[in-house]
Design an enzyme around this catalytic site. Structure first.
Site, PDB file in Angstrom:
ATOM      1  N   LYS A 140       9.394  -5.089  -1.931  1.00 30.21           N
ATOM      2  CA  LYS A 140       9.674  -4.199  -3.334  1.00 30.21           C
ATOM      3  C   LYS A 140      11.019  -3.828  -3.298  1.00 30.21           C
ATOM      4  O   LYS A 140      11.707  -3.747  -4.189  1.00 30.21           O
ATOM      5  CB  LYS A 140       8.666  -2.693  -3.066  1.00 30.21           C
ATOM      6  CG  LYS A 140       9.056  -1.599  -4.130  1.00 30.21           C
ATOM      7  CD  LYS A 140       8.396  -0.484  -3.741  1.00 30.21           C
ATOM      8  CE  LYS A 140       9.044   0.533  -2.770  1.00 30.21           C
ATOM      9  NZ  LYS A 140      10.037   1.171  -3.623  1.00 30.21           N
ATOM     10  N   ASN A 141      11.769  -3.474  -2.152  1.00 32.52           N
ATOM     11  CA  ASN A 141      13.056  -2.837  -2.235  1.00 32.52           C
ATOM     12  C   ASN A 141      14.042  -4.058  -2.315  1.00 32.52           C
ATOM     13  O   ASN A 141      15.313  -3.602  -2.509  1.00 32.52           O
ATOM     14  CB  ASN A 141      13.417  -2.126  -0.795  1.00 32.52           C
ATOM     15  CG  ASN A 141      12.634  -0.761  -0.836  1.00 32.52           C
ATOM     16  OD1 ASN A 141      12.328  -0.404  -1.778  1.00 32.52           O
ATOM     17  ND2 ASN A 141      12.896  -0.037   0.229  1.00 32.52           N
TER      18      ASN A 141
ATOM     19  N   CYS B 214      13.379  14.867  -5.571  1.00 28.41           N
ATOM     20  CA  CYS B 214      12.462  14.031  -4.992  1.00 28.41           C
ATOM     21  C   CYS B 214      11.701  14.642  -3.618  1.00 28.41           C
ATOM     22  O   CYS B 214      12.532  15.466  -3.251  1.00 28.41           O
ATOM     23  CB  CYS B 214      13.227  12.766  -4.453  1.00 28.41           C
ATOM     24  SG  CYS B 214      12.025  11.509  -3.700  1.00 28.41           S
TER      25      CYS B 214
ATOM     26  N   ARG C 213      18.283  13.746  -3.133  1.00 34.03           N
ATOM     27  CA  ARG C 213      18.977  12.162  -3.054  1.00 34.03           C
ATOM     28  C   ARG C 213      19.884  11.867  -3.995  1.00 34.03           C
ATOM     29  O   ARG C 213      19.601  11.483  -5.150  1.00 34.03           O
ATOM     30  CB  ARG C 213      17.805  11.264  -3.007  1.00 34.03           C
ATOM     31  CG  ARG C 213      16.532  11.458  -1.815  1.00 34.03           C
ATOM     32  CD  ARG C 213      15.655  10.363  -2.202  1.00 34.03           C
ATOM     33  NE  ARG C 213      15.877   9.007  -1.915  1.00 34.03           N
ATOM     34  CZ  ARG C 213      15.003   7.935  -2.029  1.00 34.03           C
ATOM     35  NH1 ARG C 213      13.752   8.329  -2.311  1.00 34.03           N
ATOM     36  NH2 ARG C 213      15.284   6.824  -1.671  1.00 34.03           N
TER      37      ARG C 213
ATOM     38  N   ASP D 283      11.755   4.401   6.437  1.00 33.03           N
ATOM     39  CA  ASP D 283      10.680   3.720   5.781  1.00 33.03           C
ATOM     40  C   ASP D 283       9.287   3.362   6.673  1.00 33.03           C
ATOM     41  O   ASP D 283       8.156   3.217   6.288  1.00 33.03           O
ATOM     42  CB  ASP D 283      10.978   2.661   4.687  1.00 33.03           C
ATOM     43  CG  ASP D 283      11.689   3.166   3.681  1.00 33.03           C
ATOM     44  OD1 ASP D 283      11.973   4.329   3.482  1.00 33.03           O
ATOM     45  OD2 ASP D 283      12.155   2.401   2.889  1.00 33.03           O
TER      46      ASP D 283
ATOM     47  N   ARG E  80       2.557   2.273  -5.905  1.00 37.67           N
ATOM     48  CA  ARG E  80       3.862   1.946  -5.999  1.00 37.67           C
ATOM     49  C   ARG E  80       4.380   0.994  -5.018  1.00 37.67           C
ATOM     50  O   ARG E  80       5.452   0.268  -5.384  1.00 37.67           O
ATOM     51  CB  ARG E  80       4.620   3.231  -5.912  1.00 37.67           C
ATOM     52  CG  ARG E  80       4.594   4.181  -7.163  1.00 37.67           C
ATOM     53  CD  ARG E  80       5.501   5.589  -6.818  1.00 37.67           C
ATOM     54  NE  ARG E  80       6.858   5.091  -6.484  1.00 37.67           N
ATOM     55  CZ  ARG E  80       7.629   5.585  -5.578  1.00 37.67           C
ATOM     56  NH1 ARG E  80       7.293   6.801  -5.264  1.00 37.67           N
ATOM     57  NH2 ARG E  80       8.796   4.905  -5.372  1.00 37.67           N
TER      58      ARG E  80
HETATM   59  C1  UD1 Z   1      16.904   2.947  -0.145  1.00 40.32           C
HETATM   60  C2  UD1 Z   1      15.212   2.329  -0.140  1.00 40.32           C
HETATM   61  C3  UD1 Z   1      14.463   3.267   0.491  1.00 40.32           C
HETATM   62  C4  UD1 Z   1      14.842   3.754   1.779  1.00 40.32           C
HETATM   63  C5  UD1 Z   1      16.524   4.111   1.888  1.00 40.32           C
HETATM   64  C6  UD1 Z   1      16.928   4.147   3.489  1.00 40.32           C
HETATM   65  C7  UD1 Z   1      14.999   1.193  -2.280  1.00 40.32           C
HETATM   66  C8  UD1 Z   1      14.227   1.100  -3.669  1.00 40.32           C
HETATM   67  N1  UD1 Z   1      14.825   2.398  -1.667  1.00 40.32           N
HETATM   68  O1  UD1 Z   1      16.892   4.040  -0.712  1.00 40.32           O
HETATM   69  O2  UD1 Z   1      12.927   3.076   0.401  1.00 40.32           O
HETATM   70  O3  UD1 Z   1      14.411   5.075   2.615  1.00 40.32           O
HETATM   71  O4  UD1 Z   1      17.203   3.253   1.162  1.00 40.32           O
HETATM   72  O5  UD1 Z   1      16.961   3.041   4.073  1.00 40.32           O
HETATM   73  O6  UD1 Z   1      15.754   0.184  -1.670  1.00 40.32           O
HETATM   74  N2  UD1 Z   1      23.210   9.629  -0.232  1.00 40.32           N
HETATM   75  C9  UD1 Z   1      24.339  10.366  -0.740  1.00 40.32           C
HETATM   76  N3  UD1 Z   1      24.847   9.930  -1.828  1.00 40.32           N
HETATM   77  C10 UD1 Z   1      24.492   8.697  -2.546  1.00 40.32           C
HETATM   78  C11 UD1 Z   1      23.513   7.950  -1.986  1.00 40.32           C
HETATM   79  C12 UD1 Z   1      22.980   8.328  -0.797  1.00 40.32           C
HETATM   80  O7  UD1 Z   1      24.332  11.257   0.218  1.00 40.32           O
HETATM   81  O8  UD1 Z   1      25.122   8.688  -3.807  1.00 40.32           O
HETATM   82  C13 UD1 Z   1      22.578   9.870   1.195  1.00 40.32           C
HETATM   83  C14 UD1 Z   1      20.847   9.952   0.952  1.00 40.32           C
HETATM   84  O9  UD1 Z   1      20.741  11.077   0.609  1.00 40.32           O
HETATM   85  C15 UD1 Z   1      20.494   9.610   2.468  1.00 40.32           C
HETATM   86  C16 UD1 Z   1      21.305   8.284   2.728  1.00 40.32           C
HETATM   87  O10 UD1 Z   1      22.459   8.651   2.053  1.00 40.32           O
HETATM   88  O11 UD1 Z   1      20.629  10.744   3.176  1.00 40.32           O
HETATM   89  C17 UD1 Z   1      20.862   6.898   2.564  1.00 40.32           C
HETATM   90  O12 UD1 Z   1      20.259   6.852   1.469  1.00 40.32           O
HETATM   91  P1  UD1 Z   1      20.437   5.500   0.631  1.00 40.32           P
HETATM   92  O13 UD1 Z   1      20.565   4.160   1.571  1.00 40.32           O
HETATM   93  O14 UD1 Z   1      21.121   5.401  -0.552  1.00 40.32           O
HETATM   94  O15 UD1 Z   1      18.858   5.551  -0.162  1.00 40.32           O
HETATM   95  P2  UD1 Z   1      18.223   4.735  -1.244  1.00 40.32           P
HETATM   96  O16 UD1 Z   1      19.169   3.472  -1.509  1.00 40.32           O
HETATM   97  O17 UD1 Z   1      18.139   5.636  -2.362  1.00 40.32           O
END
Ligand code: UD1
Length: 430
Positions: free
Chosen positions: A22-23, A126, A131, A316, A408
């Site tokens: 999915k990701n 969320c 996030r 995850d 999902r």
């Molecule tokens: C993706 C995955 C999710 C997984 C996560 C971490 C998808 C669709 N989702 O989510 O399943 O749990 O990676 O492996 O691929 N952060 C910030 N600012 C930002 C962006 C992120 O502070 O602008 C922080 C987040 O709060 C979190 C960390 O960075 O603490 C990692 O998040 P991130 O890797 O961005 O997660 P997603 O891409 O949303």
């Protein structure tokens, strides 16, 4: 609303086909916005999130066609989707659509890169903690975009096109890396992404973009270099297998005992989690067809884990591993370092008899002799499947409510587990 009913106590034996990730499928589908030619994706999982993203892309003008089932294909065989964004008819992604799925925010990058502007609703709160998208917006600014926040929307503009630049992420972000990649491929000049996410899904996206004509080196390392090109074309790409689904079923087998082949799974995508499972007492054997997971006779031993960006133990799989540890010999310490508040499953696991104490980002899981079935509620995608794992080993009947979370992210879950001997059924209320 559908529910899932499980009667625990059966070992799992047989084979489970692993779906496309999915990701990876989500950012790959979003990448179709970067070209006016056709992007054909194979092995796309049949999931609610995929259907929702098709709606969102359709709103921007992407036509799609889903290939029909071929002879011999079963309901759990991934689908092939053709996506074509010949004309982008709308650069706004509205709240009603984005709020349903966080990853849809990532459309901001290809819309901006191709059209010079994008207006995308900020994703709401969320269940697994705040996030933010500050790092995604920072990356776009580094490539010359101006960003305004207006009425709950992020408005990104680069009327003269994006320019290559240096992006240094202060923390590893998967979404930030996807966004930076999709913006940089069409920027003028060279972009360097430092502290990039190394997740396999980032590599999959980079490979697809490369096949579309992008010039990318270093995907899978912390430093990715992109030389921008004027335009991208279409291609065909097969989505890599889902490492989270793989790890989830591996943990289910470790929990119930038995012998299951995870067909099409790739051990290199989740080596850390597989090593952890071996330490806990499962036998893991890579084969030509996938990964074989066996647990016979021996019990489960408590193991400590800390979630980390790839190649560390994935956040995850944290909830699923916690479910396994509820039945272990000894006490396991599980530390969550990626998302605050990603312990929503603890209260529900406790309803099945688990003994878990929380202290900040640390959970102490004291293994118990038996779990007993109860009605429980799914709170997010990974948390809900952890309840399924616990229920498979609990005495009596468990009903998991709010299973739309499962739909999902897990393709044909009850079908796959049922085929291996689990007593599991979906109860439809509609
Ligand atoms: C993706 C995955 C999710 C997984 C996560 C971490 C998808 C669709 N989702 O989510 O399943 O749990 O990676 O492996 O691929 N952060 C910030 N600012 C930002 C962006 C992120 O502070 O602008 C922080 C987040 O709060 C979190 C960390 O960075 O603490 C990692 O998040 P991130 O890797 O961005 O997660 P997603 O891409 O949303």
């Amino acid at each position: 609303m559908d529910r899932i009913r499980i009667v625990g106590g059966e070992a799992l034996n047989g084979a489970i086909p692993i779906s496309g990730a999915k990701n990876a499928a989500l950012p790959l589908m979003i990448a179709s916005l970067l070209t006016d030619e056709t992007l054909q994706l194979h092995n796309v999982p049949r999931l609610a999130d995929v259907a929702q993203l098709l709606r969102i892309l359709g709103n921007h003008g992407v036509d799609h066609g889903v290939a029909g089932k071929r002879p011999g294909q079963t309901a759990v065989t991934g689908q092939s989707i053709r996506l074509r964004a010949r004309d982008i008819i709308d650069t706004t992604a509205p709240y009603e659509l984005v709020s349903k799925m966080r990853a849809s925010f990532w459309v901001i990058a290809p819309l901006l890169a191709r059209m010079g502007e994008a207006r995308v609703s900020l994703p709401g709160g969320c269940a697994i903690g705040t996030r933010p998208v500050d790092l995604l917006l920072m990356a776009l600014e580094r490539l010359g975009a101006s960003i305004d926040i207006d009425g709950g929307y992020a408005v990104a503009r680069a009327p003269k096109g994006l320019k290559g630049g240096d992006i240094v992420f202060p923390k590893v972000t998967v979404g930030g890396t996807h966004t930076a990649l999709m913006a940089a491929v069409l920027a003028d000049g060279t972009t360097v992404i430092e502290n990039a996410a190394r997740e396999p899904e980032v590599v999959d996206l980079a490979q697809c973009l490369t096949a579309m004509g992008a010039r990318i080196t270093g995907a899978g390392t912390p430093r990715i270099v992109i030389d921008g090109v004027a335009r991208l074309g279409g291609t065909e790409h097969t989505v890599l297998p889902d490492r989270i689904e793989t790890g989830t079923y591996a943990m289910a087998v470790a929990m119930t005992g038995g012998d299951v082949l995870l067909e099409g799974a790739r051990p290199d995508l989740l080596q850390n989690a597989l090593d952890t499972l071996e330490s806990a007492g499962a036998e893991i054997t890579p084969t030509n067809e996938g990964i074989r997971v066996v647990r016979n006779g021996h019990g489960i031993t408590a193991v400590d884990v800390t979630t980390e960006p790839f190649p560390g133990f994935p956040t995850d799989l944290q909830a699923q591993f916690m479910a396994l540890m509820t039945r272990a010999r000894g006490t396991s310490r599980i530390r969550e370092t990626i998302f605050e508040n990603r312990f929503m499953h603890v209260q529900e696991l406790a309803r099945l008899g688990a003994r878990i104490r929380l202290d900040g980002d640390l959970a102490y899981v004291e293994g118990v002799q038996r779990l007993t079935g109860a009605p429980v509620m799914a709170t997010d995608l990974r948390a809900s499947v952890s309840l399924v794992i616990a229920a498979l080993a609990a005495e009596g009947e468990t009903t998991v409510n709010r299973v739309y979370h499962l739909d999902r992210g897990f393709e044909a879950l009850e079908h796959k587990l049922g085929a291996c001997g689990a007593r599991i059924e979906r109860i439809s209320n509609s």
